[in-house]
Design a protein around this motif. Sequence first.
Motif, PDB file in Angstrom:
ATOM      1  N   GLN A   1       0.895  -0.683   0.159  1.00 10.00           N
ATOM      2  CA  GLN A   1      -0.570   0.318   0.173  1.00 10.00           C
ATOM      3  C   GLN A   1       0.870   1.299   0.376  1.00 10.00           C
ATOM      4  N   LEU A   2       2.108   1.381   0.538  1.00  8.71           N
ATOM      5  CA  LEU A   2       3.085   2.086   0.563  1.00  8.71           C
ATOM      6  C   LEU A   2       3.490   2.297  -0.879  1.00  8.71           C
ATOM      7  N   LEU A   3       3.962   1.533  -1.201  1.00  3.85           N
ATOM      8  CA  LEU A   3       3.854   1.866  -2.738  1.00  3.85           C
ATOM      9  C   LEU A   3       3.562   2.349  -3.886  1.00  3.85           C
ATOM     10  N   VAL A   4       2.179   1.984  -3.273  1.00  2.00           N
ATOM     11  CA  VAL A   4       1.212   2.020  -4.520  1.00  2.00           C
ATOM     12  C   VAL A   4       1.342   3.805  -4.943  1.00  2.00           C
ATOM     13  N   PRO A   5       1.425   4.622  -4.009  1.00  2.00           N
ATOM     14  CA  PRO A   5       1.692   5.913  -4.971  1.00  2.00           C
ATOM     15  C   PRO A   5       3.012   6.126  -5.131  1.00  2.00           C
ATOM     16  N   LEU A   6       3.737   5.641  -5.006  1.00  2.00           N
ATOM     17  CA  LEU A   6       5.041   5.566  -5.786  1.00  2.00           C
ATOM     18  C   LEU A   6       4.986   4.885  -7.255  1.00  2.00           C
ATOM     19  N   PHE A   7       4.446   4.382  -7.625  1.00  2.00           N
ATOM     20  CA  PHE A   7       4.199   3.224  -9.149  1.00  2.00           C
ATOM     21  C   PHE A   7       3.258   4.193  -9.422  1.00  2.00           C
ATOM     22  N   LYS A   8       2.523   5.042  -8.826  1.00  2.00           N
ATOM     23  CA  LYS A   8       1.211   5.481  -9.712  1.00  2.00           C
ATOM     24  C   LYS A   8       2.918   7.008 -10.599  1.00  2.00           C
ATOM     25  N   ARG A   9       3.081   6.817 -10.021  1.00  2.00           N
ATOM     26  CA  ARG A   9       4.112   8.601 -10.453  1.00  2.00           C
ATOM     27  C   ARG A   9       4.604   7.953 -11.384  1.00  2.00           C
ATOM     28  N   TRP A  10       5.643   6.555 -11.170  1.00  2.00           N
ATOM     29  CA  TRP A  10       6.221   5.918 -11.988  1.00  2.00           C
ATOM     30  C   TRP A  10       5.824   5.840 -13.031  1.00  2.00           C
ATOM     31  N   VAL A  11       4.810   5.659 -12.666  1.00  2.00           N
ATOM     32  CA  VAL A  11       4.429   5.167 -14.036  1.00  2.00           C
ATOM     33  C   VAL A  11       3.893   6.011 -15.564  1.00  2.00           C
ATOM     34  N   ARG A  12       3.093   7.435 -14.919  1.00  2.00           N
ATOM     35  CA  ARG A  12       2.484   7.908 -15.309  1.00  2.00           C
ATOM     36  C   ARG A  12       2.797   8.659 -16.789  1.00  2.00           C
ATOM     37  N   ASP A  13       3.761   8.474 -17.420  1.00  2.00           N
ATOM     38  CA  ASP A  13       4.516   8.991 -18.142  1.00  2.00           C
ATOM     39  C   ASP A  13       3.882   7.738 -19.557  1.00  2.00           C
ATOM     40  N   GLU A  14       4.331   6.215 -18.920  1.00  2.00           N
ATOM     41  CA  GLU A  14       3.663   5.129 -19.532  1.00  2.00           C
ATOM     42  C   GLU A  14       2.435   5.256 -20.385  1.00  2.00           C
ATOM     43  N   ILE A  15       1.072   5.696 -19.171  1.00  2.00           N
ATOM     44  CA  ILE A  15       0.112   5.504 -19.760  1.00  2.00           C
ATOM     45  C   ILE A  15      -0.259   6.997 -20.516  1.00  2.00           C
ATOM     46  N   GLU A  16      -0.091   7.517 -20.115  1.00  2.00           N
ATOM     47  CA  GLU A  16      -0.259   8.909 -20.934  1.00  2.00           C
ATOM     48  C   GLU A  16       0.469   8.890 -22.268  1.00  2.00           C
ATOM     49  N   ALA A  17       1.656   7.604 -22.678  1.00  2.00           N
ATOM     50  CA  ALA A  17       1.731   7.816 -24.078  1.00  2.00           C
ATOM     51  C   ALA A  17       0.643   6.452 -24.630  1.00  2.00           C
ATOM     52  N   GLU A  18       0.354   5.906 -23.579  1.00  2.00           N
ATOM     53  CA  GLU A  18      -0.468   4.726 -24.369  1.00  2.00           C
ATOM     54  C   GLU A  18      -1.502   5.494 -24.930  1.00  2.00           C
ATOM     55  N   LYS A  19      -2.506   6.229 -23.588  1.00  2.00           N
ATOM     56  CA  LYS A  19      -3.442   7.325 -23.666  1.00  2.00           C
ATOM     57  C   LYS A  19      -3.524   8.344 -25.257  1.00  2.00           C
ATOM     58  N   MET A  20      -1.956   8.627 -25.728  1.00  2.00           N
ATOM     59  CA  MET A  20      -1.609   9.405 -27.220  1.00  2.00           C
ATOM     60  C   MET A  20      -2.077   8.519 -28.105  1.00  2.00           C
ATOM     61  N   LYS A  21      -1.428   7.281 -28.112  1.00  2.00           N
ATOM     62  CA  LYS A  21      -0.878   6.255 -28.915  1.00  2.00           C
ATOM     63  C   LYS A  21      -2.235   6.005 -29.292  1.00  2.00           C
ATOM     64  N   ALA A  22      -3.231   5.454 -28.480  1.00  2.00           N
ATOM     65  CA  ALA A  22      -5.057   4.860 -28.689  1.00  2.00           C
ATOM     66  C   ALA A  22      -5.958   6.208 -29.337  1.00  2.00           C
ATOM     67  N   GLN A  23      -5.591   7.217 -29.427  1.00  2.00           N
ATOM     68  CA  GLN A  23      -6.295   8.829 -29.642  1.00  2.00           C
ATOM     69  C   GLN A  23      -5.781   8.737 -31.259  1.00  2.00           C
ATOM     70  N   ILE A  24      -4.454   8.524 -31.537  1.00  2.00           N
ATOM     71  CA  ILE A  24      -3.644   8.819 -32.899  1.00  2.00           C
ATOM     72  C   ILE A  24      -4.482   7.749 -33.590  1.00  2.00           C
ATOM     73  N   GLN A  25      -4.856   6.269 -32.953  1.00  2.00           N
ATOM     74  CA  GLN A  25      -4.601   5.222 -33.761  1.00  2.00           C
ATOM     75  C   GLN A  25      -6.643   5.019 -34.071  1.00  2.00           C
ATOM     76  N   ALA A  26      -7.320   6.113 -32.924  1.00  2.00           N
ATOM     77  CA  ALA A  26      -8.639   6.362 -32.706  1.00  2.00           C
ATOM     78  C   ALA A  26      -9.013   7.198 -34.455  1.00  2.00           C
ATOM     79  N   ASP A  27      -8.250   8.564 -34.748  1.00  2.00           N
ATOM     80  CA  ASP A  27      -7.819   9.567 -35.358  1.00  2.00           C
ATOM     81  C   ASP A  27      -7.579   8.402 -37.016  1.00  2.00           C
ATOM     82  N   ASP A  28      -6.441   7.737 -36.729  1.00  2.00           N
ATOM     83  CA  ASP A  28      -6.284   7.350 -38.219  1.00  2.00           C
ATOM     84  C   ASP A  28      -7.398   6.114 -38.715  1.00  2.00           C
ATOM     85  N   GLY A  29      -8.379   5.944 -37.685  1.00  2.00           N
ATOM     86  CA  GLY A  29      -9.832   5.167 -38.382  1.00  2.00           C
ATOM     87  C   GLY A  29      -8.996   3.674 -37.626  1.00  2.00           C
ATOM     88  N   ARG A  30      -8.079   3.562 -37.069  1.00  2.00           N
ATOM     89  CA  ARG A  30      -7.433   2.325 -36.444  1.00  2.00           C
ATOM     90  C   ARG A  30      -7.848   1.607 -35.456  1.00  2.00           C
TER      91      ARG A  30
END
Length: 429
Positions: free
Chosen positions: A369-398
């Motif tokens: 439970q103490l590690l959860v907030p640390l991991f959430k901050r550490w993984v934030r950039d990867e999640i944003e990159a995945e969202k952006m990639k999904a949005q680009i693919q959705a805009d391209d119709g893929r």
Amino acid sequence: MGGPTTQRPTLLKRIWQFALDLLINQWFLFALGIMILLAYLFPSVGKEGGHVRAEYSVEYGAVALIFLVSGMQISTKTLIARAKQWKLHLVAQGLSFLVTPAIIFAVVQIVMAAKSRTIDFYVLVGMVITGCTPTTVSSNVVMTRSANGDDSAALIEVTIGNIMGTFITPALVQMFLSGNMSQGKPLSGGAEIYRHVFKQLGLSVFIPLFVGQVLQNVRPKEVKWALNTFKLPKVGSFCLVLLVWATFSNAFAAHSFEEISTESVILVVFCNIGFYAFFTVICFCLARLSFLPSRLYAEDNHSVCAKAARWFRFTKRETIAICFCGAAKTVALGIPLIHTQYTTSPESIQGILTIPLVLYQGEQILVAQLLVPLFKRWVRDEIEAEKMKAQIQADDGRPSVEAPGMEPVTVGKSEGDMKVNERERSMSH
């Protein structure tokens, strides 16, 4: 005179707001402490055969609820993809069954070499048994989801680990409890353990997971509404608190802690925290190849070694799942193993053997439970990159690449729903 009188309410308000925020943000830790205290004061309520029949209502009901929600959140396609990812299985199970028991056994041997008269021998045997058990069933999925990790990977690994552990754990116990520890080797065959574990896995894991998958594929809109309306992803944390309460209730009801010295309890408490922290570091370094120079797996390095390193290196979200799964140990297999393989031993010895495992369960959830907030901050950039990639693919119709567990409330959308939403957006423009 107006200064102090106007500042005092502001100071009190800030202190009150800080305390309230702390209580809300760390409610899980406060609830964990309260439930352990209640287990100590009223062990007959949550013990096996107690007032609430926790062996059914909690050990089956709470765990089943966790996996029902997981089945409603994670897509079938993602689960199948994770089941095929043998690299993930090799690392997670190798850490659980090879690395962690060997390290705990080495530490136990060091303690035995000290020949301390205050450390109970069967406490050390219990530590070895704890190291041989597979990863825990429920807390890994809940903690991985809370940390925005890959909860589908955690779900697959806990399932594989507990099936394998049914056969591997008794063999590991027999192997390690030899030589100077042969006095603690179990004498019973323990065939009952297979029936117990597969019954628990079937009723509390497989069936709820299957029902959740069916609901998600048959009624995706209703499932999404239920997840959002009733905040079902948050229910798992409450179920974990109930599991810890039931486990400690059994230990206090059996007076297990009264059978050993204070020094033994202190040793187990601090060793467990050290073990879990050290195992987490090992899992992290192995999953991310942190022990290698970063240039070896850099994207601009096109050597064969670099390509192999990048292929083996896990994503941040997968790493979180590996860290929680590789370091954790389960009472769901460990305690039935002790009761079935030590049936000829006195109940007092059986109680002592369970102490390291009971304490490890509570401490691993606390540290996780103490590690959860640390991991959430550490993984934030990867999640944003995945969202952006999904949005680009959705805009391209893929078709977009699904990121399981990244956005729990959106899991369960069918491809048809996504196309309808896309047409609605184009019409609005």
